[in-house]
Write a protein that holds these residues in place. Structure first.
Motif, mmCIF file in Angstrom:
data_model
loop_
_atom_site.group_PDB
_atom_site.id
_atom_site.type_symbol
_atom_site.label_atom_id
_atom_site.label_comp_id
_atom_site.label_asym_id
_atom_site.label_seq_id
_atom_site.Cartn_x
_atom_site.Cartn_y
_atom_site.Cartn_z
ATOM 1 N N GLY A 186 0.836 -1.196 0.000
ATOM 2 C CA GLY A 186 0.000 0.000 0.000
ATOM 3 C C GLY A 186 0.867 1.240 0.000
ATOM 4 O O GLY A 186 1.982 1.241 -0.524
ATOM 5 N N ALA A 187 0.391 2.293 0.616
ATOM 6 C CA ALA A 187 1.140 3.546 0.670
ATOM 7 C C ALA A 187 2.357 3.395 1.581
ATOM 8 O O ALA A 187 2.290 2.744 2.623
ATOM 9 N N VAL A 188 3.456 4.012 1.159
ATOM 10 C CA VAL A 188 4.680 4.026 1.953
ATOM 11 C C VAL A 188 5.107 5.481 2.090
ATOM 12 O O VAL A 188 5.296 6.171 1.088
ATOM 13 N N ALA A 189 5.216 5.947 3.335
ATOM 14 C CA ALA A 189 5.593 7.349 3.560
ATOM 15 C C ALA A 189 6.107 7.523 4.984
ATOM 16 O O ALA A 189 5.706 6.785 5.896
ATOM 17 N N ASN A 190 6.964 8.475 5.166
ATOM 18 C CA ASN A 190 7.471 8.850 6.491
ATOM 19 C C ASN A 190 8.031 7.659 7.268
ATOM 20 O O ASN A 190 7.915 7.585 8.492
ATOM 21 N N GLY A 191 8.617 6.701 6.556
ATOM 22 C CA GLY A 191 9.247 5.555 7.190
ATOM 23 C C GLY A 191 8.299 4.431 7.573
ATOM 24 O O GLY A 191 8.701 3.495 8.275
ATOM 25 N N TYR A 192 7.055 4.485 7.116
ATOM 26 C CA TYR A 192 6.062 3.461 7.473
ATOM 27 C C TYR A 192 5.382 2.910 6.230
ATOM 28 O O TYR A 192 5.244 3.612 5.232
ATOM 29 N N ARG A 193 4.937 1.653 6.340
ATOM 30 C CA ARG A 193 4.163 0.997 5.283
ATOM 31 C C ARG A 193 2.714 0.851 5.751
ATOM 32 O O ARG A 193 2.465 0.405 6.878
ATOM 33 N N GLU A 194 1.793 1.193 4.880
ATOM 34 C CA GLU A 194 0.375 1.079 5.196
ATOM 35 C C GLU A 194 0.016 -0.326 5.676
ATOM 36 O O GLU A 194 -0.682 -0.499 6.682
ATOM 37 N N ALA A 195 0.462 -1.346 4.965
ATOM 38 C CA ALA A 195 0.109 -2.730 5.306
ATOM 39 C C ALA A 195 0.499 -3.070 6.745
ATOM 40 O O ALA A 195 -0.271 -3.731 7.454
#
Length: 191
Positions: free
Chosen positions: A33-42
């Motif tokens: 899913g979305a990946v941003a600010n060092g985190y993965r949505e999943a």
């Protein structure tokens, strides 16, 4: 494996559960899913789904989830189960520019009241904007099978691309899981 989570606490003060419930984590280890600010949505929504499951058990609500602890099965499997349940909610995070903020849901019209409650409790608990419930054909998850084929609700918890939203979620996710479970428990006890 999708199975009933029925190791629930007895709650004699509560009305009986009359509707079946399924909770799902969006995306998977093959689709982060979305990946941003060092985190993965999943990863975020998988942990959140498991936190909600714990709270549902404490409230005496038997439910299903799309996999065991820390496991998320493919959407094709989750959709089949969602379609057989009275209530089904799949958790996601949204992604846009860094200033986009808030929580919202996608659902069919008959799920709009529950979707609105989920938005309200999420916005209040995290202190972010309530973008409200949207119809099935809104947003980037347009016609996702979980809504189209499964009849469920997609709950966009927050914008992973917004550092403020992300911080609010990370700091408040346990409290949010408790509140989301409370809303779902009330819905599962309504005829």
């Amino acid at each position: 494996m999708i199975r009933w989570i029925d190791e629930v606490k007895a709650v004699p003060w509560a009305p009986p559960q009359v509707r079946t419930l399924m909770i799902s984590a969006g995306h998977s280890h093959t689709d982060p899913g979305a990946v941003a600010n060092g985190y993965r949505e999943a990863d975020l929504v998988l942990e959140f789904r498991d936190l909600v499951s714990i709270e549902l058990c404490a409230l005496g609500i038997k439910h299903m989830k799309d996999g065991g602890k820390g496991e998320n099965l493919p959407l094709r499997d989750a959709v089949k189960v969602a379609a057989k349940c009275d209530l089904a909610v799949e958790f996601h995070t949204d992604a846009a520019g860094s200033s986009a903020t808030g929580t919202w849901t996608l659902s069919r019209a008959h799920n709009k009241p529950l979707a609105a409650q989920l938005c309200h409790v999420t916005a209040d608990t995290l202190g972010i904007r309530n973008r409200g419930p949207a119809p099935e054909n809104a947003g980037q998850h347009h016609r996702l099978a979980f809504v189209s084929d499964g009849g469920g609700i997609i709950h966009e918890l927050f914008f992973i691309t917004n550092k403020g939203d992300l911080a609010a979620f990370l700091g408040g996710r346990r409290g949010l899981a408790k509140e989301v479970a409370r809303v779902l428990a009330e819905a599962a006890r309504q005829p």
